[in-house]
Design a protein around this motif. Structure first.
Motif, PDB file in Angstrom:
ATOM      1  N   TYR A 298       0.837  -1.212   0.000  1.00 49.49           N
ATOM      2  CA  TYR A 298       0.000   0.000   0.000  1.00 49.49           C
ATOM      3  C   TYR A 298       0.867   1.255   0.000  1.00 49.49           C
ATOM      4  N   ALA A 299       1.850   1.289   0.874  1.00 50.78           N
ATOM      5  CA  ALA A 299       2.681   2.492   1.032  1.00 50.78           C
ATOM      6  C   ALA A 299       3.491   2.795  -0.220  1.00 50.78           C
ATOM      7  N   GLU A 300       3.870   1.771  -0.960  1.00 55.42           N
ATOM      8  CA  GLU A 300       4.684   1.974  -2.162  1.00 55.42           C
ATOM      9  C   GLU A 300       3.837   2.159  -3.410  1.00 55.42           C
ATOM     10  N   GLY A 301       2.532   2.277  -3.237  1.00 58.24           N
ATOM     11  CA  GLY A 301       1.657   2.541  -4.374  1.00 58.24           C
ATOM     12  C   GLY A 301       1.505   1.364  -5.310  1.00 58.24           C
ATOM     13  N   LEU A 302       1.625   0.161  -4.788  1.00 61.33           N
ATOM     14  CA  LEU A 302       1.522  -1.025  -5.630  1.00 61.33           C
ATOM     15  C   LEU A 302       0.091  -1.562  -5.710  1.00 61.33           C
ATOM     16  N   LEU A 303      -0.789  -1.033  -4.868  1.00 59.99           N
ATOM     17  CA  LEU A 303      -2.215  -1.337  -4.958  1.00 59.99           C
ATOM     18  C   LEU A 303      -2.908  -0.166  -5.637  1.00 59.99           C
ATOM     19  N   VAL A 304      -3.992  -0.437  -6.340  1.00 62.54           N
ATOM     20  CA  VAL A 304      -4.729   0.642  -6.998  1.00 62.54           C
ATOM     21  C   VAL A 304      -5.026   1.735  -5.969  1.00 62.54           C
ATOM     22  N   GLU A 305      -4.919   2.972  -6.398  1.00 60.84           N
ATOM     23  CA  GLU A 305      -4.928   4.107  -5.469  1.00 60.84           C
ATOM     24  C   GLU A 305      -6.143   4.118  -4.547  1.00 60.84           C
ATOM     25  N   ASN A 306      -7.314   3.866  -5.074  1.00 62.34           N
ATOM     26  CA  ASN A 306      -8.541   3.906  -4.278  1.00 62.34           C
ATOM     27  C   ASN A 306      -9.037   2.496  -3.963  1.00 62.34           C
ATOM     28  N   VAL A 307      -8.130   1.644  -3.520  1.00 65.09           N
ATOM     29  CA  VAL A 307      -8.445   0.230  -3.328  1.00 65.09           C
ATOM     30  C   VAL A 307      -9.604   0.015  -2.362  1.00 65.09           C
ATOM     31  N   LEU A 308      -9.783   0.897  -1.388  1.00 68.49           N
ATOM     32  CA  LEU A 308     -10.838   0.703  -0.388  1.00 68.49           C
ATOM     33  C   LEU A 308     -12.221   1.112  -0.897  1.00 68.49           C
ATOM     34  N   THR A 309     -12.270   1.876  -1.988  1.00 67.45           N
ATOM     35  CA  THR A 309     -13.559   2.388  -2.450  1.00 67.45           C
ATOM     36  C   THR A 309     -13.909   2.024  -3.889  1.00 67.45           C
ATOM     37  N   ILE A 310     -12.944   1.597  -4.685  1.00 67.02           N
ATOM     38  CA  ILE A 310     -13.199   1.310  -6.090  1.00 67.02           C
ATOM     39  C   ILE A 310     -14.161   0.127  -6.226  1.00 67.02           C
ATOM     40  N   LYS A 311     -15.027   0.180  -7.232  1.00 68.19           N
ATOM     41  CA  LYS A 311     -16.014  -0.860  -7.456  1.00 68.19           C
ATOM     42  C   LYS A 311     -15.563  -1.809  -8.573  1.00 68.19           C
ATOM     43  N   GLY A 312     -16.176  -2.986  -8.592  1.00 67.08           N
ATOM     44  CA  GLY A 312     -15.794  -4.002  -9.558  1.00 67.08           C
ATOM     45  C   GLY A 312     -15.809  -3.544 -11.004  1.00 67.08           C
ATOM     46  N   PRO A 313     -16.888  -2.887 -11.483  1.00 66.08           N
ATOM     47  CA  PRO A 313     -16.907  -2.438 -12.873  1.00 66.08           C
ATOM     48  C   PRO A 313     -15.770  -1.483 -13.215  1.00 66.08           C
ATOM     49  N   GLU A 314     -15.363  -0.667 -12.243  1.00 65.50           N
ATOM     50  CA  GLU A 314     -14.238   0.243 -12.480  1.00 65.50           C
ATOM     51  C   GLU A 314     -12.938  -0.537 -12.644  1.00 65.50           C
ATOM     52  N   VAL A 315     -12.775  -1.593 -11.856  1.00 60.74           N
ATOM     53  CA  VAL A 315     -11.592  -2.443 -11.994  1.00 60.74           C
ATOM     54  C   VAL A 315     -11.600  -3.124 -13.363  1.00 60.74           C
ATOM     55  N   ASN A 316     -12.770  -3.614 -13.777  1.00 57.99           N
ATOM     56  CA  ASN A 316     -12.868  -4.259 -15.088  1.00 57.99           C
ATOM     57  C   ASN A 316     -12.451  -3.310 -16.200  1.00 57.99           C
ATOM     58  N   ALA A 317     -12.853  -2.049 -16.078  1.00 59.74           N
ATOM     59  CA  ALA A 317     -12.506  -1.056 -17.097  1.00 59.74           C
ATOM     60  C   ALA A 317     -10.997  -0.844 -17.154  1.00 59.74           C
ATOM     61  N   LEU A 318     -10.349  -0.800 -15.997  1.00 58.39           N
ATOM     62  CA  LEU A 318      -8.892  -0.635 -15.966  1.00 58.39           C
ATOM     63  C   LEU A 318      -8.194  -1.839 -16.600  1.00 58.39           C
ATOM     64  N   MET A 319      -8.736  -3.031 -16.340  1.00 56.74           N
ATOM     65  CA  MET A 319      -8.147  -4.231 -16.946  1.00 56.74           C
ATOM     66  C   MET A 319      -8.346  -4.203 -18.453  1.00 56.74           C
ATOM     67  N   ASP A 320      -9.516  -3.736 -18.870  1.00 55.21           N
ATOM     68  CA  ASP A 320      -9.821  -3.653 -20.301  1.00 55.21           C
ATOM     69  C   ASP A 320      -8.882  -2.682 -21.012  1.00 55.21           C
ATOM     70  N   GLU A 321      -8.437  -1.663 -20.284  1.00 52.81           N
ATOM     71  CA  GLU A 321      -7.514  -0.683 -20.866  1.00 52.81           C
ATOM     72  C   GLU A 321      -6.079  -1.200 -20.955  1.00 52.81           C
ATOM     73  N   GLY A 322      -5.823  -2.383 -20.411  1.00 56.99           N
ATOM     74  CA  GLY A 322      -4.486  -2.956 -20.468  1.00 56.99           C
ATOM     75  C   GLY A 322      -3.510  -2.347 -19.500  1.00 56.99           C
TER      76      GLY A 322
END
Length: 540
Positions: A298-322
């Motif tokens: 978490y401290a080194e920014g290796l998890l998505v920035e808003n990991v505690l609040t981001i929703k599944g569809p938003e994660v899917n979109a990021l994966m879709d963007e490569g």
């Protein structure tokens, strides 16, 4: 491996998921679309007039039943109009009126209906807890099923005989079974796991790195993704790990520290290998090490920035963007409307002490209260026969696949494939979307995300590290529940909040001893004593 160890090692679960029991011709009835044979002579006993003990129709004279049913957001709005239920009504002579309640108001509406006394013949997909089963069972509102299963549920009875631990997990402390569960075929490992850890193979290839197999290699891979322009857009926008929340990753990594050695149904309690006694994972020194590792990510920014609040569809979109290097999700290859390539399943990771356990393994006994019959039901025998069909292969096929040549086709090799019409809109054919259903799920009769070739291959990677034993839920007596429930609620809430703070840095690890002492003051000793009593009953 699952068949070489005791059953609980092969136990599965988990959320939508399918060839365990071969249906006996007289027990399982006929496939949808075929003319059913005449039933056997009617059974005797109260409410059993004209109820056939095997074959279809279940009753010679049509009957009507009313079911309270929970509707997930992804499930159809009107089950009564679905071909699957219309066809089954023709087969059985049992017409069911599904009265649907949306998932967001389900618990409140269900509890009000039960408290008011104007409840239906049965509750289907209503998310009843084991505490609910015990409470309403002892009040006589939910009827005991033991004798009815013995006489009218040959498919389910066979399952209980084949897997005694399922029977143990369903039998309440008073000796009664009150519910039919969701059951996942123990051989369908992919569905037992559910969501999996995935790596972006394209990123690994570009980095010249092999698939991470240790927690240190995983860390180095995440760092490399963050510091390299792998998508070639000239921006530092790669995301090493993205998911909605960190909980799944935490559960995935526990086994690398030797924790979670009895699977993830009890995600905070396992068995201490040194004492053979129950162990509360969040107070163990190894858990502190795991949180320190998570804090580093978490401290080194290796998890998505808003990991505690981001929703599944938003994660899917990021994966879709490569842009994503890794994620815990169901199957990237089966996300509707998203084109995701290159993702491969990760193995169970080895940790700093050499531990390597797949700690996210689940029991196949997923939802013990998926279907219950109430004392208002004038046809309990017919109702048990009605639900028993879905624990046969043919019934599972009907429930998950729908009607042959309408929603699925059968290939020359016996495999099943959904039709184009089904793939366009599954809600026109079946009702299982959202889970919590009373049925048996097998790899042959279920074609959701867990059944994709990629998910099946990912499951094979972790099978060598499956826990020695996987526990289902434990059951508590009416006397224990008033003590256990508040302890569990308060301790669990405190641990969840503290875990968030340790990972984000809001709570320094210098406070670890105070954190452990607080949990002990909250009643951890009593909590574990009650937990142990339930565990001992389960073993017996």
């Amino acid at each position: 491996m699952l068949k070489t160890k005791r059953w609980t090692r092969a136990l599965f679960a988990s959320v939508m998921t399918a060839s365990l029991l071969a249906a006996c011709s007289n027990d399982a009835g006929q496939p949808a679309g075929e003319a059913p044979p005449s039933g056997e002579p009617a059974a005797e006993g109260q409410g059993a007039a004209a109820v056939s003990e095997s074959g279809f129709p279940i009753v010679q004279e049509p009957i009507k039943l009313t079911f309270f049913a929970g509707k997930a957001a992804s499930a159809p709005a009107d089950w009564n109009a679905l071909p699957v239920w219309q066809e089954y009504a023709k087969m059985t002579n049992v017409e069911v009126d599904f009265q649907l309640t949306p998932a967001e108001s389900l618990a409140e509406k269900r509890n009000l209906v039960l408290a008011g006394g104007d409840y239906p013949d049965a509750f289907h997909t209503a998310r009843l807890s084991t505490a609910d089963l015990m409470n309403y069972g002892q009040q006589g509102i939910f009827i005991p099923l033991n004798d009815l299963i013995d006489k009218y549920a040959p498919n389910f009875k066979k399952l209980l005989e084949q897997y005694p631990e399922v029977k143990n997990g369903l039998t309440m402390p008073d000796g009664n079974i009150y519910g039919f569960p969701t059951f996942y075929d123990p051989d369908f490992t992919s569905v037992l796991i559910g969501s999996k850890l995935w790596y972006n193979q394209a990123f690994l290839d570009q980095l010249g790195m092999k698939e991470p197999e240790t927690t240190e290699e995983f860390y180095q891979y995440l760092k490399a993704v963050k510091s390299t322009d792998l998508n070639g857009n000239g921006q530092a926008d790669e995301i090493p790990y993205a998911a909605s929340g960190y909980g799944s990753l935490l559960d995935e990594l526990k086994g690398a520290w030797g924790l979670g050695n009895r699977g993830n149904v009890h995600n905070r309690v396992d068995l201490d290998p040194e004492t053979n006694a129950l162990r509360y994972i969040p107070t163990h020194p190894r858990y502190k090490e795991l949180l320190e590792y998570m804090h580093k990510l978490y401290a080194e920014g290796l998890l998505v920035e808003n990991v505690l609040t981001i929703k599944g569809p938003e994660v899917n979109a990021l994966m879709d963007e490569g842009r994503v290097g890794s994620s815990v999700t169901n199957s990237p290859h089966a996300i509707g409307g998203v084109t995701i390539e290159h993702f491969v399943g990760a193995p169970a990771l080895s940790g700093p002490h050499g531990d390597r356990i797949f700690s996210r393994a689940r029991s196949p006994l997923i939802d013990p209260g998926a279907f219950v019959i109430t004392d208002k039901n004038e046809h309990p025998e017919a109702t048990v026969r009605w639900i028993d069909y879905f624990y046969s292969e043919e019934g599972s096929k009907l429930f998950f696949m729908g009607i042959k040549d309408l929603s699925y086709t059968e290939q020359p090799d016996g495999t099943l494939e959904y039709t184009e019409e089904y793939l366009k809109d599954s809600s026109k054919f079946v009702s299982w979307g959202g889970g919590w259903y009373p049925a048996m799920l097998t790899a042959k009769t279920f074609k959701g995300g867990e059944a994709t070739p990629e998910s099946m291959a990912a499951a094979e990677k972790v099978k060598p590290y499956w826990p020695e034993e996987v526990w289902p839920q434990f059951l508590y007596t009416a006397e224990e529940l008033p003590r256990f429930t508040p302890l569990h609620t308060d301790i669990d809430k405190y641990v969840s909040e503290s875990t968030d703070k340790f990972i984000t840095g809001d709570l320094p690890f210098s406070e670890w001893d105070n954190y452990v002492a607080t949990i002990e003051r909250m009643g951890l000793k009593d909590y574990l004593e009650l937990y142990t009593a339930a565990y001992e009953r389960y073993k017996q």
